[in-house]
Design a protein around this motif. Structure first.
Motif, PDB file in Angstrom:
ATOM      1  N   ARG A 195       2.936  48.515 -26.208  1.00  0.00           N
ATOM      2  CA  ARG A 195       3.590  49.381 -25.749  1.00  0.00           C
ATOM      3  C   ARG A 195       4.655  49.281 -25.845  1.00  0.00           C
ATOM      4  N   ALA A 196       5.955  48.474 -24.822  1.00  0.00           N
ATOM      5  CA  ALA A 196       7.626  48.773 -25.553  1.00  0.00           C
ATOM      6  C   ALA A 196       8.003  48.515 -26.585  1.00  0.00           C
ATOM      7  N   GLU A 197       7.332  47.939 -27.307  1.00  0.00           N
ATOM      8  CA  GLU A 197       7.580  48.291 -28.421  1.00  0.00           C
ATOM      9  C   GLU A 197       7.115  48.942 -29.126  1.00  0.00           C
ATOM     10  N   GLY A 198       6.893  50.083 -29.328  1.00  0.00           N
ATOM     11  CA  GLY A 198       6.774  51.202 -29.481  1.00  0.00           C
ATOM     12  C   GLY A 198       4.720  51.170 -30.634  1.00  0.00           C
ATOM     13  N   MET A 237       2.037  52.602 -30.914  1.00  0.00           N
ATOM     14  CA  MET A 237       0.860  53.451 -30.895  1.00  0.00           C
ATOM     15  C   MET A 237      -0.714  53.290 -30.340  1.00  0.00           C
TER      16      MET A 237
END
Length: 279
Positions: free
Chosen positions: A263-266, A268
Motif C-alpha cells: 500500500r505504501a508503495e502505491g 492499488m
C-alpha cells in the motif's frame, strides 16, 4: 441454515498476499452461497498478538474491499471456555498432565524418532504412561495433552471430513493417530490452536472452513476433538497456497512482503485483487 464462513488470522505480524487470498476467497464463497462472513482473531499468544496489529489487519482487509460482521471475536477472551473443555476431557480420562520440556521429549524419543505431519517429534508417552521420575504429579508448570489412544478408542467408527478443495465434495479419511498426544493447553499459553479452533468454529456456527492446504492434515485431529466434544463438523475447503518466486509458502516468519508495504508503495487494492484472481 445460512452458511457461515470465517477468516481467522493470528495477529502476530502484518498480513501478506497469502492472507489476502484466503480472506478474499472466504468472502467470495460466502457471497456465492448467500452466507455470512466473519473475522476472528486467533490471538491466544497474547505476548506477540497486539491491539495495534489487529487494527492494522482490519485496515488492510477494509482496503481490499471486504466487509464483515461485528463484533470481531478475539480468542484471548475465551480462555476459560477452552480450559473447561480440556478439563472435561481430563476428567473423562482422555487428557493428562505433561511437564516434559522439549529436551525431555528429545531424550525420551531417542534417535530417529517418529514425527508428526509438521515435523515435530511425536510425544513418546512418558507422562501418560506413569513415568513421573523427572516430573512428579503436580510439581511445576505442566501442559494438558490429549491421550490419543484412549480418545480414538472411544470412536464408534472411522472418522472422515467433507472436503471441497479439489472440486466436487468428497469424504476424506481422518487419521488422528498421526499426530500423537497433541497439546490441548500449553504451559505458556492457556490453549492450543487445535482446541481453540474447533471450539470457536462451533460457537460461531461456522459451516464452511476455508483455509490453506498446509492445514489439510490437521483436520484429522480437529475431527477427533469435534467427535469427543460433541461439536458439529463443518465442510472443509483447503486451498492452494500463494508461493514466493522460489516456490516457498509466504509467511510472517520469512518476512514476506506485507500488504501495508505494498500500500505504501502505491499498489492499488484492485491490482492485488486482480493478481490473486479476484478482479
Amino acid at each position: 441454515m445460512q452458511p457461515v464462513f470465517r477468516f481467522a488470522p493470528s495477529p502476530n505480524g502484518h498480513l501478506h498476499l497469502g492472507h489476502a487470498f484466503s480472506a478474499l476467497l472466504n468472502a467470495r464463497m460466502a457471497a456465492e452461497k448467500g452466507g455470512r462472513f466473519l473475522i476472528r482473531f486467533e490471538d491466544i499468544d497474547t505476548s506477540r498478538c497486539t491491539d495495534a496489529l489487529m487494527a492494522d489487519c482490519l485496515a488492510d482487509l477494509a482496503w481490499l474491499g471486504l466487509a464483515w460482521e461485528e463484533p470481531v471475536l478475539r480468542q484471548s477472551t475465551q480462555f476459560a471456555r477452552y480450559r473447561a473443555a480440556a478439563d472435561d476431557l481430563a476428567a473423562r480420562g482422555l487428557a493428562f498432565r505433561c511437564a516434559c520440556t522439549r529436551g525431555d521429549i528429545q531424550k525420551a524419543a531417542g534417535d530417529n524418532p517418529p514425527r508428526d505431519p509438521d515435523g515435530a517429534i511425536l510425544y513418546p508417552g512418558t507422562c501418560s504412561r506413569g513415568d513421573r521420575r523427572h516430573h512428579p504429579a503436580g510439581e511445576g508448570p505442566y501442559a494438558l495433552r490429549l491421550d490419543s489412544r484412549a480418545a480414538i478408542a472411544t470412536l464408534s467408527g472411522p472418522l472422515h471430513w467433507r472436503e471441497t478443495g479439489e472440486g466436487a465434495e468428497q469424504a476424506i479419511s481422518a487419521d488422528p493417530a498421526i499426530w500423537g498426544d497433541v497439546v490441548l493447553i500449553r504451559k505458556d499459553v492457556p490453549a492450543s490452536y487445535h482446541l481453540a479452533v474447533v471450539l470457536d468454529d462451533a460457537m460461531q456456527g461456522v459451516t464452511h472452513v476455508v483455509r490453506g492446504r498446509d492445514l489439510h492434515t490437521a483436520t484429522a485431529i480437529h475431527r477427533l476433538l469435534q467427535s469427543l466434544l460433541g461439536l458439529p463438523a463443518p465442510v472443509y475447503h483447503h486451498h492452494a497456497l500463494i508461493l514466493d518466486e522460489e516456490g516457498r509458502k509466504l509467511s510472517k516468519s520469512s518476512l514476506s512482503t506485507p500488504l501495508r508495504q505494498l500500500r505504501a508503495e502505491g499498489v492499488m487494492a484492485s491490482e492485488i485483487r486482480q493478481r490473486l484472481g479476484f478482479g
